[in-house]
Design a protein around this motif. Structure first.
Motif, PDB file in Angstrom:
ATOM      1  N   PRO A  23       0.802  -1.236   0.000  1.00  0.00           N
ATOM      2  CA  PRO A  23       0.000   0.000   0.000  1.00  0.00           C
ATOM      3  C   PRO A  23       0.835   1.287   0.000  1.00  0.00           C
ATOM      4  CG  PRO A  23       0.171  -0.826   2.227  1.00  0.00           C
ATOM      5  CD  PRO A  23       1.010  -1.736   1.367  1.00  0.00           C
ATOM      6  N   ASN A  24       2.101   1.214  -0.457  1.00  0.00           N
ATOM      7  CA  ASN A  24       2.930   2.414  -0.500  1.00  0.00           C
ATOM      8  C   ASN A  24       3.234   2.794  -1.937  1.00  0.00           C
ATOM      9  OD1 ASN A  24       3.245   2.463   2.376  1.00  0.00           O
ATOM     10  ND2 ASN A  24       4.644   0.723   2.124  1.00  0.00           N
ATOM     11  N   THR A  25       3.562   4.068  -2.149  1.00  0.00           N
ATOM     12  CA  THR A  25       4.005   4.499  -3.467  1.00  0.00           C
ATOM     13  C   THR A  25       5.082   5.564  -3.306  1.00  0.00           C
ATOM     14  OG1 THR A  25       3.386   5.672  -5.491  1.00  0.00           O
ATOM     15  CG2 THR A  25       2.013   6.107  -3.580  1.00  0.00           C
ATOM     16  N   ALA A  26       6.012   5.586  -4.241  1.00  0.00           N
ATOM     17  CA  ALA A  26       7.072   6.589  -4.220  1.00  0.00           C
ATOM     18  C   ALA A  26       6.620   7.888  -4.886  1.00  0.00           C
ATOM     19  CB  ALA A  26       8.315   6.045  -4.926  1.00  0.00           C
ATOM     20  N   PHE A  27       5.418   7.870  -5.489  1.00  0.00           N
ATOM     21  CA  PHE A  27       4.960   9.051  -6.227  1.00  0.00           C
ATOM     22  C   PHE A  27       4.115   9.932  -5.311  1.00  0.00           C
ATOM     23  CE2 PHE A  27       5.169   7.494 -10.931  1.00  0.00           C
ATOM     24  CZ  PHE A  27       6.373   6.858 -10.681  1.00  0.00           C
ATOM     25  N   ALA A  28       4.506  11.193  -5.193  1.00  0.00           N
ATOM     26  CA  ALA A  28       3.788  12.105  -4.299  1.00  0.00           C
ATOM     27  C   ALA A  28       2.691  12.901  -5.010  1.00  0.00           C
ATOM     28  CB  ALA A  28       4.778  13.043  -3.620  1.00  0.00           C
ATOM     29  N   VAL A  29       2.312  12.476  -6.204  1.00  0.00           N
ATOM     30  CA  VAL A  29       1.104  13.018  -6.863  1.00  0.00           C
ATOM     31  C   VAL A  29       0.187  11.816  -7.164  1.00  0.00           C
ATOM     32  CG1 VAL A  29       2.267  15.007  -7.928  1.00  0.00           C
ATOM     33  CG2 VAL A  29       2.055  12.856  -9.215  1.00  0.00           C
ATOM     34  N   PRO A  30      -1.129  12.068  -7.283  1.00  0.00           N
ATOM     35  CA  PRO A  30      -2.022  10.944  -7.585  1.00  0.00           C
ATOM     36  C   PRO A  30      -1.718  10.324  -8.957  1.00  0.00           C
ATOM     37  CG  PRO A  30      -3.266  12.869  -6.842  1.00  0.00           C
ATOM     38  CD  PRO A  30      -1.861  13.322  -7.069  1.00  0.00           C
ATOM     39  N   VAL A  31      -1.819   9.005  -9.006  1.00  0.00           N
ATOM     40  CA  VAL A  31      -1.569   8.276 -10.253  1.00  0.00           C
ATOM     41  C   VAL A  31      -2.773   7.390 -10.531  1.00  0.00           C
ATOM     42  CG1 VAL A  31      -0.067   6.645 -11.457  1.00  0.00           C
ATOM     43  CG2 VAL A  31       0.906   8.170  -9.744  1.00  0.00           C
ATOM     44  N   TYR A  32      -3.236   7.420 -11.769  1.00  0.00           N
ATOM     45  CA  TYR A  32      -4.284   6.490 -12.170  1.00  0.00           C
ATOM     46  C   TYR A  32      -3.639   5.473 -13.095  1.00  0.00           C
ATOM     47  CZ  TYR A  32      -9.069   5.013 -13.051  1.00  0.00           C
ATOM     48  OH  TYR A  32     -10.233   4.295 -13.102  1.00  0.00           O
ATOM     49  N   ASN A  33      -3.494   4.235 -12.620  1.00  0.00           N
ATOM     50  CA  ASN A  33      -2.897   3.182 -13.449  1.00  0.00           C
ATOM     51  C   ASN A  33      -4.000   2.548 -14.278  1.00  0.00           C
ATOM     52  OD1 ASN A  33      -0.008   2.990 -12.554  1.00  0.00           O
ATOM     53  ND2 ASN A  33      -1.007   2.792 -10.572  1.00  0.00           N
ATOM     54  N   ILE A  34      -3.763   2.465 -15.566  1.00  0.00           N
ATOM     55  CA  ILE A  34      -4.854   2.040 -16.451  1.00  0.00           C
ATOM     56  C   ILE A  34      -4.353   1.156 -17.587  1.00  0.00           C
ATOM     57  CG2 ILE A  34      -4.720   4.071 -17.976  1.00  0.00           C
ATOM     58  CD1 ILE A  34      -7.990   3.932 -17.536  1.00  0.00           C
ATOM     59  N   ALA A  35      -5.299   0.435 -18.204  1.00  0.00           N
ATOM     60  CA  ALA A  35      -4.950  -0.467 -19.306  1.00  0.00           C
ATOM     61  C   ALA A  35      -4.376   0.318 -20.478  1.00  0.00           C
ATOM     62  CB  ALA A  35      -6.191  -1.240 -19.761  1.00  0.00           C
ATOM     63  N   PHE A  36      -3.441  -0.345 -21.177  1.00  0.00           N
ATOM     64  CA  PHE A  36      -2.729   0.240 -22.322  1.00  0.00           C
ATOM     65  C   PHE A  36      -3.583   1.106 -23.245  1.00  0.00           C
ATOM     66  CE2 PHE A  36       0.939  -2.872 -22.468  1.00  0.00           C
ATOM     67  CZ  PHE A  36       1.899  -1.886 -22.555  1.00  0.00           C
ATOM     68  N   ALA A  37      -4.638   0.486 -23.782  1.00  0.00           N
ATOM     69  CA  ALA A  37      -5.376   1.121 -24.872  1.00  0.00           C
ATOM     70  C   ALA A  37      -6.225   2.283 -24.392  1.00  0.00           C
ATOM     71  CB  ALA A  37      -6.257   0.081 -25.556  1.00  0.00           C
ATOM     72  N   ALA A  38      -6.321   2.476 -23.054  1.00  0.00           N
ATOM     73  CA  ALA A  38      -7.305   3.415 -22.513  1.00  0.00           C
ATOM     74  C   ALA A  38      -6.714   4.707 -21.963  1.00  0.00           C
ATOM     75  CB  ALA A  38      -8.107   2.719 -21.420  1.00  0.00           C
ATOM     76  N   ALA A  39      -5.373   4.842 -21.948  1.00  0.00           N
ATOM     77  CA  ALA A  39      -4.763   5.964 -21.215  1.00  0.00           C
ATOM     78  C   ALA A  39      -5.277   7.328 -21.671  1.00  0.00           C
ATOM     79  CB  ALA A  39      -3.239   5.901 -21.339  1.00  0.00           C
ATOM     80  N   ALA A  40      -5.228   7.595 -22.978  1.00  0.00           N
ATOM     81  CA  ALA A  40      -5.607   8.932 -23.450  1.00  0.00           C
ATOM     82  C   ALA A  40      -7.113   9.159 -23.293  1.00  0.00           C
ATOM     83  CB  ALA A  40      -5.181   9.123 -24.906  1.00  0.00           C
ATOM     84  N   ALA A  41      -7.909   8.094 -23.420  1.00  0.00           N
ATOM     85  CA  ALA A  41      -9.359   8.220 -23.242  1.00  0.00           C
ATOM     86  C   ALA A  41      -9.671   8.548 -21.783  1.00  0.00           C
ATOM     87  CB  ALA A  41     -10.056   6.925 -23.658  1.00  0.00           C
ATOM     88  N   CYS A  42      -8.980   7.886 -20.866  1.00  0.00           N
ATOM     89  CA  CYS A  42      -9.145   8.140 -19.438  1.00  0.00           C
ATOM     90  C   CYS A  42      -8.777   9.595 -19.140  1.00  0.00           C
ATOM     91  CB  CYS A  42      -8.250   7.185 -18.661  1.00  0.00           C
ATOM     92  SG  CYS A  42      -8.034   7.615 -16.939  1.00  0.00           S
ATOM     93  N   ALA A  43      -7.676  10.067 -19.720  1.00  0.00           N
ATOM     94  CA  ALA A  43      -7.233  11.451 -19.494  1.00  0.00           C
ATOM     95  C   ALA A  43      -8.264  12.446 -20.018  1.00  0.00           C
ATOM     96  CB  ALA A  43      -5.879  11.682 -20.148  1.00  0.00           C
ATOM     97  N   SER A  44      -8.899  12.124 -21.136  1.00  0.00           N
ATOM     98  CA  SER A  44      -9.948  12.998 -21.686  1.00  0.00           C
ATOM     99  C   SER A  44     -11.079  13.164 -20.678  1.00  0.00           C
ATOM    100  CB  SER A  44     -10.553  12.391 -22.960  1.00  0.00           C
ATOM    101  OG  SER A  44      -9.810  12.734 -24.077  1.00  0.00           O
ATOM    102  N   GLY A  45     -11.537  12.047 -20.116  1.00  0.00           N
ATOM    103  CA  GLY A  45     -12.621  12.088 -19.140  1.00  0.00           C
ATOM    104  C   GLY A  45     -12.229  12.876 -17.908  1.00  0.00           C
ATOM    105  N   MET A  46     -11.008  12.625 -17.433  1.00  0.00           N
ATOM    106  CA  MET A  46     -10.514  13.333 -16.237  1.00  0.00           C
ATOM    107  C   MET A  46     -10.450  14.829 -16.471  1.00  0.00           C
ATOM    108  SD  MET A  46      -7.248  11.653 -14.536  1.00  0.00           S
ATOM    109  CE  MET A  46      -7.357  10.140 -13.662  1.00  0.00           C
TER     110      MET A  46
END
Ligand code: TPP
Ligand code: SF4
Ligand code: SF4
Ligand code: SF4
Ligand code: MG
Lengths: 293, 81
Positions: free
Chosen positions: A54-77
């Motif tokens: 349950p730890n992460t080295a990244f101090a900003v929120p990260v949404y990990n997502i399936a390959f084909a969906a990254a830019a579509a997810c970013a559009s919605g966000m």
């Protein structure tokens, strides 16, 4: 020129290999973006870099997502933040495999829709996370685990594919030139609409170079003209920094190739092909900058 | 209360003490150093602070700092373990 802040958004340490220049590049991307940022990350080394739940080295929120969906997810966000009146930066940080091969249609769609976001492709020229299989971004002659005799196909020219979308801001950058990268991320995030930055990130295990060499190799990519630093703002191209001098005088390509184990078996014919492509790319960029095409 | 979704939280050491990965340790020769800061700029893991102190708990020993130092002021010494 904005001062580079001392703040770090990658806490010590990520799981990146020693000498990973993708981590170096991300360090400066986040310095430029600041804390009000969300990263969207498709499967790639950067998914693993974060550390163990349950730890992460990244101090900003990260949404990990399936390959084909990254830019579509970013559009919605991006739309969701806008509807709430928020100015949060939405940045996709994707590998070359996730960009030039697997995620290309979602990326093309998001660019066409005019999504207000920054898409970054960090290019280690192979599928690193799964053991260095060739990608569409692997150059001719490079050995990968699936091209043990050296790749016979050409590196896909993703920058010209992106350029065909006529987006407001597009740039190339390099992990070996952090200040230039920092400035470009700042510019991209200050430009409304879609932006795209393509970063070359030399990778020790993948490129078969010692862990202390990624910055030296990255600089050599620029000095030989194999990688050109430029940016295009609303259709106006500028060749940046060290690449300006390279347009007039460049080091021989073999000084770049001979630093790397992945090019050990490259044939004369393949070196000539790389030389030709490189020359053609420089000539096209020079013409565009001069307003001749 | 537990998180409603599987969510990680930022923490130093999320990947363990990466200093244990090291086979060579960077050592700065303060006499030779001109405080240009390039080593700190290029460290992928931000293990060199503004006073050029290297955090050996986390430094992975990649050697980029030594390779890029224009004064050759950083030596990589083999770790005795
Ligand atoms: C649909 C799908 N296919 C394959 C995989 C396996 N996979 C995970 S990461 C990865 C490589 C990604 O390469 P790239 O985008 O270049 O990023 P890098 O690992 O080099 O950082 C692959 C093939 C997956 N997660 N999902
Ligand atoms: S394989 Fe390459 S890109 Fe991936 S973490 Fe290791 S050095 Fe970085
Ligand atoms: S050896 Fe690598 S990780 Fe350690 S301080 Fe130098 S650049 Fe940073
Ligand atoms: S790069 Fe070398 S000279 Fe510059 S601050 Fe670091 S140790 Fe000193
Ligand atoms: Mg890759």
């Amino acid at each position: 020129m904005a001062e580079i802040p001392e703040d770090e958004y990658l806490l010590k340490c990520t799981t990146a290999c020693a000498g990973c220049s993708a981590a170096l590049a991300l360090r400066y991307v986040l310095k430029a973006a600041g804390p009000d940022t969300v990263l969207v990350v498709p499967a790639c080394c950067t998914s693993v870099l974060q550390g163990i739940y349950p730890n992460t080295a990244f101090a900003v929120p990260v949404y990990n997502i399936a390959f084909a969906a990254a830019a579509a997810c970013a559009s919605g966000m991006s739309e969701a933040f806008a509807s709430e009146g928020k100015k949060t930066n939405v940045i996709v940080f994707a590998g070359d495999g996730g960009t030039v091969d697997i995620g290309i249609q979602a990326l093309s769609g998001a660019l066409e829709r005019g999504t207000n976001f920054l898409y970054i492709c960090y290019d280690n020229e192979a599928y690193g996370n799964t053991g260095m299989q060739r990608s569409g971004a692997t150059p001719i002659g490079a050995r990968t685990t699936t091209t043990p005799g050296g790749k016979t196909d050409t590196k896909k020219d993703i920058d010209r594919i992106i350029a065909a979308h006529n987006i407001p801001y597009q740039a190339t950058a390099s992990a070996a030139h952090p200040k230039d990268l920092f400035e470009k991320v700042k510019t991209a995030l200050a430009t409304p609409g879609p932006s795209f930055i393509h970063i070359l990130v030399p990778c020790p295990p993948g490129w078969r170079i010692p862990s202390d060499m990624p910055v030296t190799v990255g600089k050599m990519a620029v000095k030989t003209g194999m990688w050109v630093l430029w940016e295009r703002k609303y259709g106006e191209l500028t060749i940046n920094g060290p690449s300006r001098a390279v347009m007039k005088k460049r080091l021989p390509l073999k000084e770049y190739l001979s630093l790397q184990g992945r090019f050990k078996g490259i044939t004369e014919k393949q070196v000539n092909e790389l030389e030709q492509q490189l020359g053609k790319n420089l000539a096209m960029l020079a013409k565009e900058e001069a307003g001749e095409c | 209360m537990s998180d409603p979704v599987a969510m990680s939280r930022p923490r130093k050491g999320a990947a363990g003490k990466t200093g244990t990965w090291r086979t060579f340790r960077p050592v700065v020769d303060r006499e030779a150093c001109n405080a240009c800061g390039l080593c700190a700029m290029y460290c992928p893991d931000a293990c060199i602070d503004a006073d050029l102190e290297i955090d050996l708990e986390f430094c992975k020993g990649c050697g980029i700092c030594a390779q890029e130092c224009p004064k050759k002021a950083i030596r990589m010494d083999r770790e005795e373990r």
